[in-house]
Design a protein around this motif. Structure first.
Motif, PDB file in Angstrom:
ATOM      1  N   TRP A 122     -54.554  59.038 -44.245  1.00  0.00           N
ATOM      2  CA  TRP A 122     -54.710  60.114 -45.084  1.00  0.00           C
ATOM      3  C   TRP A 122     -53.772  61.257 -44.968  1.00  0.00           C
ATOM      4  CZ3 TRP A 122     -55.590  61.773 -49.507  1.00  0.00           C
ATOM      5  CH2 TRP A 122     -55.742  63.108 -49.886  1.00  0.00           C
ATOM      6  N   GLU A 123     -53.363  61.251 -43.803  1.00  0.00           N
ATOM      7  CA  GLU A 123     -52.602  62.571 -43.539  1.00  0.00           C
ATOM      8  C   GLU A 123     -51.100  62.397 -43.801  1.00  0.00           C
ATOM      9  OE1 GLU A 123     -56.005  62.581 -40.547  1.00  0.00           O
ATOM     10  OE2 GLU A 123     -54.540  61.218 -41.016  1.00  0.00           O
ATOM     11  N   ASP A 124     -50.718  61.234 -44.032  1.00  0.00           N
ATOM     12  CA  ASP A 124     -49.369  61.016 -44.453  1.00  0.00           C
ATOM     13  C   ASP A 124     -49.524  61.271 -45.938  1.00  0.00           C
ATOM     14  OD1 ASP A 124     -48.426  59.969 -42.293  1.00  0.00           O
ATOM     15  OD2 ASP A 124     -48.921  57.676 -42.791  1.00  0.00           O
ATOM     16  N   PHE A 125     -50.431  61.038 -46.555  1.00  0.00           N
ATOM     17  CA  PHE A 125     -50.357  61.304 -48.043  1.00  0.00           C
ATOM     18  C   PHE A 125     -50.938  62.672 -48.269  1.00  0.00           C
ATOM     19  CE2 PHE A 125     -51.192  56.623 -47.968  1.00  0.00           C
ATOM     20  CZ  PHE A 125     -50.614  56.243 -49.197  1.00  0.00           C
ATOM     21  N   GLN A 126     -51.638  63.477 -47.546  1.00  0.00           N
ATOM     22  CA  GLN A 126     -51.698  64.715 -47.760  1.00  0.00           C
ATOM     23  C   GLN A 126     -50.427  65.537 -47.408  1.00  0.00           C
ATOM     24  OE1 GLN A 126     -54.299  66.520 -44.469  1.00  0.00           O
ATOM     25  NE2 GLN A 126     -55.301  67.805 -46.071  1.00  0.00           N
ATOM     26  N   ALA A 127     -49.604  65.072 -46.581  1.00  0.00           N
ATOM     27  CA  ALA A 127     -48.279  65.766 -46.262  1.00  0.00           C
ATOM     28  C   ALA A 127     -47.416  65.603 -47.310  1.00  0.00           C
ATOM     29  CB  ALA A 127     -47.730  65.180 -45.049  1.00  0.00           C
ATOM     30  N   LEU A 128     -47.558  64.524 -48.067  1.00  0.00           N
ATOM     31  CA  LEU A 128     -46.727  64.332 -49.327  1.00  0.00           C
ATOM     32  C   LEU A 128     -47.226  65.271 -50.576  1.00  0.00           C
ATOM     33  CD1 LEU A 128     -46.361  60.499 -49.448  1.00  0.00           C
ATOM     34  CD2 LEU A 128     -44.446  62.191 -48.937  1.00  0.00           C
ATOM     35  N   HIS A 129     -48.601  65.237 -50.564  1.00  0.00           N
ATOM     36  CA  HIS A 129     -49.136  66.409 -51.606  1.00  0.00           C
ATOM     37  C   HIS A 129     -48.651  67.653 -51.202  1.00  0.00           C
ATOM     38  CE1 HIS A 129     -52.020  68.889 -53.858  1.00  0.00           C
ATOM     39  NE2 HIS A 129     -52.636  69.009 -52.743  1.00  0.00           N
ATOM     40  N   LYS A 130     -48.720  68.123 -50.026  1.00  0.00           N
ATOM     41  CA  LYS A 130     -48.424  69.549 -49.474  1.00  0.00           C
ATOM     42  C   LYS A 130     -47.129  69.721 -50.023  1.00  0.00           C
ATOM     43  CE  LYS A 130     -52.117  70.476 -46.510  1.00  0.00           C
ATOM     44  NZ  LYS A 130     -52.532  70.552 -44.988  1.00  0.00           N
ATOM     45  N   LYS A 135     -45.441  66.989 -57.710  1.00  0.00           N
ATOM     46  CA  LYS A 135     -45.109  65.932 -57.967  1.00  0.00           C
ATOM     47  C   LYS A 135     -46.091  64.814 -57.704  1.00  0.00           C
ATOM     48  CE  LYS A 135     -41.541  62.216 -56.491  1.00  0.00           C
ATOM     49  NZ  LYS A 135     -40.302  62.464 -55.685  1.00  0.00           N
ATOM     50  N   LEU A 136     -47.105  65.072 -56.732  1.00  0.00           N
ATOM     51  CA  LEU A 136     -48.252  64.411 -56.341  1.00  0.00           C
ATOM     52  C   LEU A 136     -49.394  65.126 -56.099  1.00  0.00           C
ATOM     53  CD1 LEU A 136     -49.008  61.274 -55.319  1.00  0.00           C
ATOM     54  CD2 LEU A 136     -48.611  62.446 -52.980  1.00  0.00           C
ATOM     55  N   SER A 137     -50.376  65.160 -56.969  1.00  0.00           N
ATOM     56  CA  SER A 137     -51.447  65.801 -56.957  1.00  0.00           C
ATOM     57  C   SER A 137     -52.393  65.408 -55.886  1.00  0.00           C
ATOM     58  CB  SER A 137     -52.448  65.557 -58.308  1.00  0.00           C
ATOM     59  OG  SER A 137     -52.681  64.544 -58.475  1.00  0.00           O
ATOM     60  N   LEU A 138     -53.641  66.128 -55.488  1.00  0.00           N
ATOM     61  CA  LEU A 138     -54.453  65.708 -54.474  1.00  0.00           C
ATOM     62  C   LEU A 138     -55.159  64.445 -54.749  1.00  0.00           C
ATOM     63  CD1 LEU A 138     -55.250  66.338 -51.541  1.00  0.00           C
ATOM     64  CD2 LEU A 138     -57.177  67.768 -52.378  1.00  0.00           C
ATOM     65  N   ALA A 139     -55.824  64.391 -55.962  1.00  0.00           N
ATOM     66  CA  ALA A 139     -56.334  63.320 -56.475  1.00  0.00           C
ATOM     67  C   ALA A 139     -55.666  62.051 -56.580  1.00  0.00           C
ATOM     68  CB  ALA A 139     -56.833  63.336 -58.012  1.00  0.00           C
ATOM     69  N   GLU A 140     -54.259  62.196 -56.893  1.00  0.00           N
ATOM     70  CA  GLU A 140     -53.372  60.991 -56.985  1.00  0.00           C
ATOM     71  C   GLU A 140     -52.932  60.568 -55.565  1.00  0.00           C
ATOM     72  OE1 GLU A 140     -50.936  57.886 -58.000  1.00  0.00           O
ATOM     73  OE2 GLU A 140     -52.589  58.940 -59.057  1.00  0.00           O
ATOM     74  N   ALA A 141     -52.971  61.536 -54.628  1.00  0.00           N
ATOM     75  CA  ALA A 141     -52.764  61.277 -53.107  1.00  0.00           C
ATOM     76  C   ALA A 141     -53.676  60.449 -52.595  1.00  0.00           C
ATOM     77  CB  ALA A 141     -52.538  62.480 -52.324  1.00  0.00           C
ATOM     78  N   ARG A 142     -55.089  60.738 -53.004  1.00  0.00           N
ATOM     79  CA  ARG A 142     -56.137  59.998 -52.471  1.00  0.00           C
ATOM     80  C   ARG A 142     -56.369  58.765 -52.989  1.00  0.00           C
ATOM     81  NH1 ARG A 142     -59.517  64.168 -53.015  1.00  0.00           N
ATOM     82  NH2 ARG A 142     -59.453  64.765 -50.711  1.00  0.00           N
ATOM     83  N   ARG A 143     -55.978  58.614 -54.372  1.00  0.00           N
ATOM     84  CA  ARG A 143     -56.104  57.399 -55.112  1.00  0.00           C
ATOM     85  C   ARG A 143     -55.118  56.381 -54.310  1.00  0.00           C
ATOM     86  NH1 ARG A 143     -53.663  54.026 -58.318  1.00  0.00           N
ATOM     87  NH2 ARG A 143     -51.671  55.491 -58.187  1.00  0.00           N
ATOM     88  N   ARG A 144     -54.012  56.757 -54.126  1.00  0.00           N
ATOM     89  CA  ARG A 144     -52.855  55.996 -53.362  1.00  0.00           C
ATOM     90  C   ARG A 144     -53.392  55.552 -52.073  1.00  0.00           C
ATOM     91  NH1 ARG A 144     -47.016  58.184 -55.002  1.00  0.00           N
ATOM     92  NH2 ARG A 144     -47.376  58.601 -57.308  1.00  0.00           N
ATOM     93  N   PHE A 145     -53.977  56.490 -51.230  1.00  0.00           N
ATOM     94  CA  PHE A 145     -54.549  56.201 -49.991  1.00  0.00           C
ATOM     95  C   PHE A 145     -55.392  54.930 -50.043  1.00  0.00           C
ATOM     96  CE2 PHE A 145     -57.877  57.430 -47.018  1.00  0.00           C
ATOM     97  CZ  PHE A 145     -57.311  56.706 -45.636  1.00  0.00           C
ATOM     98  N   GLU A 146     -56.303  55.284 -50.797  1.00  0.00           N
ATOM     99  CA  GLU A 146     -57.685  54.506 -50.681  1.00  0.00           C
ATOM    100  C   GLU A 146     -57.268  53.079 -51.303  1.00  0.00           C
ATOM    101  OE1 GLU A 146     -60.796  56.685 -52.831  1.00  0.00           O
ATOM    102  OE2 GLU A 146     -61.295  57.710 -50.597  1.00  0.00           O
ATOM    103  N   GLN A 147     -56.167  52.848 -52.268  1.00  0.00           N
ATOM    104  CA  GLN A 147     -55.950  51.676 -52.750  1.00  0.00           C
ATOM    105  C   GLN A 147     -55.277  50.437 -51.873  1.00  0.00           C
ATOM    106  OE1 GLN A 147     -53.298  51.918 -56.021  1.00  0.00           O
ATOM    107  NE2 GLN A 147     -51.415  52.243 -54.671  1.00  0.00           N
ATOM    108  N   GLN A 148     -55.041  51.071 -50.624  1.00  0.00           N
ATOM    109  CA  GLN A 148     -54.237  50.123 -49.913  1.00  0.00           C
ATOM    110  C   GLN A 148     -55.325  49.068 -49.321  1.00  0.00           C
ATOM    111  OE1 GLN A 148     -51.309  52.509 -46.845  1.00  0.00           O
ATOM    112  NE2 GLN A 148     -53.331  53.748 -47.124  1.00  0.00           N
ATOM    113  N   PRO A 149     -55.052  47.892 -49.305  1.00  0.00           N
ATOM    114  CA  PRO A 149     -55.967  46.594 -48.616  1.00  0.00           C
ATOM    115  C   PRO A 149     -56.923  46.977 -47.456  1.00  0.00           C
ATOM    116  CG  PRO A 149     -53.774  45.978 -49.206  1.00  0.00           C
ATOM    117  CD  PRO A 149     -53.543  47.395 -49.245  1.00  0.00           C
TER     118      PRO A 149
END
Length: 236
Positions: A122-130, A135-149
């Protein structure tokens, strides 16, 4: 726990100066003054019952704050005199539970080819959002994180344990790191307010910065005399 949210559902350990009122109301006042948040007592500390006289002290709440009882005997407290709190016992219990949880997680992850590979934290996606919120909203960052197998598998697990996907970095760091994180949480909580009024907290939400914070906080707590007073408050 997902970050970028208000400072809620976190446990703050408050240390009192000698002579100060050392109840949960006073602890809540300190939390409100320094963190601008309201809190309630967190009965999270195991209570020490000394050898020989333990059968007496287990029923007495002197030097303790907001106790919990079972069959009349005190089991936990929100705080109190350091010498009456079983910090080492609480840490050992938390470490044992964390090791069992990690082993269950590790076995579960290795039971499926799709989940054996490490996932991005999650910290990886959070860094991309920040770095670029537009370009990457917090909601989209969380969605991408949680869609990983691996994350989907953790959310789908229905066994004896609960796997928190937002602890993925600690899980992937190995059994020792995961257990080490949780026994430190059992002693410190999420933040610590020193007797001098200093707020100790992680510089970031990364597992490395959290470990640095915990080590500093535990070193401080270990330096306190047994007569020092502590109180845990949940910010809600």
């Amino acid at each position: 726990m997902p970050t970028n949210t208000p400072l809620t559902n976190q446990v703050v350990t408050v240390v009192f100066n000698p002579g100060e009122d050392a109840d949960w109301f006073s602890a809540s006042e300190k939390v409100n003054d320094l963190l601008n948040a309201n809190g309630t007592p967190a009965r999270r500390f195991h209570v020490r019952h000394r050898k020989f006289i333990g059968w007496i002290t287990r029923f007495l709440d002197y030097y303790l704050v907001d106790t919990a009882r079972r069959f009349g005997a005190i089991t936990k407290a929100a705080g109190g005199r350091k010498g009456r709190l079983d910090l080492n016992g609480g840490a050992a219990k938390a470490a044992t539970e964390a090791r069992l949880r990690w082993h269950a997680w590790n076995q579960y992850m290795n039971s499926n080819t799709a989940t054996r590979r490490e996932a991005r934290t999650w910290e990886d996606f959070q860094a991309l959002h920040k770095a670029d919120p537009g370009k990457l909203s917090l909601a989209e960052a969380r969605r991408r994180f949680e869609q990983q197998p691996r994350i989907v598998a953790m959310l789908a697990y229905s066994g004896a344990h609960e796997f928190d996907p937002y602890e993925l970095a600690a899980y992937q760091a190995g059994e020792h790191a995961y257990a080490g994180l949780h026994w430190r949480i059992a002693i410190v909580g999420d933040l610590l307010i020193t007797a001098e009024g200093t707020i100790l907290k992680p510089a970031t939400d990364s597992i490395a910065d959290r470990m640095r914070f915990f080590n500093e906080a535990i070193k401080y707590l270990r330096s306190l005399k047994s007569s020092a007073r502590l109180c845990a408050v949940t910010i809600a």
